[in-house]
Design an enzyme around this catalytic site. Structure first.
Site, short mmCIF file in Angstrom:
data_model
loop_
_atom_site.label_atom_id
_atom_site.label_comp_id
_atom_site.label_asym_id
_atom_site.label_seq_id
_atom_site.Cartn_x
_atom_site.Cartn_y
_atom_site.Cartn_z
N SER A 148 -44.22 -26.40 80.82
CA SER A 148 -43.98 -25.07 80.25
C SER A 148 -44.09 -25.03 78.74
CB SER A 148 -42.62 -24.58 80.71
OG SER A 148 -42.45 -24.86 82.08
N ARG A 160 -49.19 -26.96 71.13
CA ARG A 160 -48.05 -27.17 70.22
C ARG A 160 -46.79 -27.28 71.06
NH1 ARG A 160 -49.19 -21.70 69.86
NH2 ARG A 160 -47.55 -20.38 70.72
N ASP A 180 -45.37 -22.66 83.98
CA ASP A 180 -44.29 -22.16 84.83
C ASP A 180 -44.43 -20.67 85.17
OD1 ASP A 180 -43.69 -21.44 82.23
OD2 ASP A 180 -41.58 -21.99 82.34
MG MG Z 1 -38.05 -23.23 83.98
#
Ligand code: MG
Ligand code: ADP
Length: 534
Positions: free
Chosen positions: A156, A171, A209
């Protein structure tokens, strides 16, 4: 009384009016279009090469791991093919020192180790059999590939996706900072560490995610058009939505199937309005931003997500404590306190430490509706080491916490409404009266009391949505959605290994999917939570 007056002033600074919300939506739509046209815009609008969403008929056993911002989850998922699934999972907190490790290897070795522990605990037989096979084979490649778990890797953080199981880190966000990993393929980093431990696992798919949440929601709640948005409100915040290919103006590097005319776009909306054209900006937002490793970036996320709300509260509370005219968490004598002892704050209180206040404290404050706020007052004692806080103290603390939570929910509505409007689904005559499905995941939206209700309240006030529109928007928690979504994408990736190298994998999956009764009652309880959340 001074405390009450001062608290009102603080609370007032977190107001985010209906007018502000509407301005926010207009600007969000503008920044979305900008991101679809060129690179380097505030909203990155990253193409995912996923060109369709699942429909609930997908089947098989897969593994998934999820590196969020706070926890690392490892799970195996049995997709039953009837919109239900069975999920086994473990969760560990990511050690703080690994978030800023010297080398990527340190972090990824830890992740691989967790996968090994999970396999030994939950798939012991499969794992032992694999080790036996390895020992009896003359070459390490000798064992059968079918015995290898296909794993979906939910990662994520902003990634430049280069293929279904290949993507380089753009990044770090959410307090991570391992410069060595930037620009590297995160799947290869994980696979290398998995191979060092000789685990029967292949990293088959790289999944954001948000995309996982969108997939999971579409799998478990298939409607006429599938879910349109997957959104995260956890440590960070972000969303992925289904966009028309015709609106995606910037050039695409990889190959994809254009038969659906759509593609899932990862907005990276945490960076919405880094320029602060429309975002609110209190003194505490400014202080918080300046103390982060990435000042001026992720400005929307810094006002919305779990990583930051506790800190905003802490900074506002500290200012109030410093105010000489206000008696906050202190009293002259015990008679002014209904607990009959003198209020004081321990020197080592987390209130005096950066990041010392977890956002879950806001949830406790918002949830306490007892007349004496006794639950919150206990929490203040046990968690923040404020001893014998008075009712007035707790009321002030709660008011500020609720103001911050409410602003976060109303800001969340800005992104959700902008995306609903962008897709045009509310005015599509073919979808008249149909629900517009949105999957959400993350501790904040899951646990903060009435977070979704506050989102709906703001949605009703938005031009182009209104009462009627808000009624059609169905925001459902996709609990562990990122795990299920990763499994769904690993499933398609596994299919692709045999066939082509096309980046369009969900379409393949749909062609293979058998028609089953979508109205079947869920067999497993994971979905009952979903239903209960509706
Ligand atoms: Mg999560
Ligand atoms: P991740 O982002 O790692 O996937 P979560 O979705 O669980 O993990 O989000 C973790 C974030 O949610 C942390 O910032 C934490 O402070 C916050 N959080 C945890 N519990 C609660 C709660 N009860 N209410 C509000 N926020 C919470």
């Amino acid at each position: 009384m001074a405390l009450e007056t001062q608290t009102k002033t603080v609370v007032g600074q977190f107001d985010y009016s209906d007018e502000d919300v509407n301005k926010g939506v207009t600007e969000f739509l503008r920044q979305m279009s900008e991101g679809l046209e060129k690179d380097g815009a505030s909203l990155s609008q990253i193409p995912t090469y996923v060109t369709a969403v699942p429909n609930g008929t997908e089947k098989g056993l897969y593994m998934a791991v999820d590196l969020g911002g706070t926890n690392f989850r490892v799970c195996s998922i049995q997709l039953n093919g009837d919109t239900t699934f069975r999920l086994t999972y473990t969760k560990v907190a990511i050690p703080k020192e690994l978030m800023v490790a010297k080398t990527a290897e340190e972090l990824f070795a830890f992740l691989a180790k967790q996968i090994e522990i999970f396999l030994r605990t939950h798939h012991g037989e499969h794992f032992e059999a694999h080790i036996r096979r390895r020992m009896t084979m003359s070459s390490p490649e000798g064992f059968k590939d079918e015995n290898v778990f296909r794993l979906g890797f939910t990662f994520s953080f902003p990634v430049q996706q280069l293929g279904i199981n290949k993507g380089t880190l753009i990044r770090w966000t959410k307090g991570f900072d391992i410069p060595d990993a930037v620009g590297k393929d995160v799947c290869a980093l994980l696979q290398t560490e998995i191979d060092k431990l000789h685990l029967p696992v292949k990293v088959a798919a790289l999944v954001n995610d948000t995309v996982g949440t969108l997939m999971a929601r579409s799998y478990s709640s298939p409607g006429k058009s599938g879910a349109i948005l997957g959104a995260i409100f956890g440590t960070g915040t972000n969303g992925a939505y289904v966009e028309k290919l015709s609106k995606l103006k910037k050039p695409l590097a990889g190959e994809y199937d254009n038969s659906t005319g759509e593609m899932v776009i990862n907005t990276e909306w945490g960076s919405f309005d880094n320029q602060l054209k429309v975002l609110p900006n209190t003194p505490w937002d400014i202080q918080l931003d300046q103390a982060t490793p990435n000042p001026g970036i992720q400005m929307y996320e810094k006002r919305v997500s779990g990583m930051y709300l506790g800190e905003i509260l802490r900074l506002a509370v500290i200012d109030l404590l410093k105010n000489p005219d206000v008696a906050f968490f202190r009293d002259e004598n015990s008679s002014s306190n209904d607990w009959r002892s003198t209020t004081n704050i321990a020197e080592h209180s987390p209130l005096f430490k950066q990041w010392g206040v977890d956002t879950s404290v806001l949830s406790v404050a918002a949830a306490d509706t007892t007349p004496e706020l006794s639950i919150l007052r206990q929490e203040l004692e046990s968690n923040l080491h404020v001893y014998a806080p008075s009712l007035e103290d707790a009321q002030a603390f709660k008011a500020i916490a609720c103001a911050i939570g409410r602003r976060a929910a109303r800001l969340s509505a800005v992104a959700i409404a902008a995306i609903v409007l962008q897709t045009g689904k509310l005015t599509d005559p073919e979808l008249e009266g149909e629900p517009i499905d949105i999957g959400v995941d993350g501790s904040l939206v899951e646990h903060y009391p009435y977070f979704r209700d506050m989102i709906y309240e703001a949605l009703r006030a938005i031009k182009g949505v209104g009462e009627e529109g808000a009624k059609r928007i169905r925001i459902g928690i996709a609990k562990d959605g990122s795990g299920v979504g990763a499994a769904l994408i690993a499933l398609v990736a596994a299919g692709m290994e045999k066939t082509t190298s096309t980046t369009d994998f969900i379409t393949d999956l749909r062609l293979n999917a058998k028609k089953t009764d979508l109205t079947a009652v869920p067999e497993h309880s994971e979905l009952s939570e979903l239903a209960a959340a509706e």
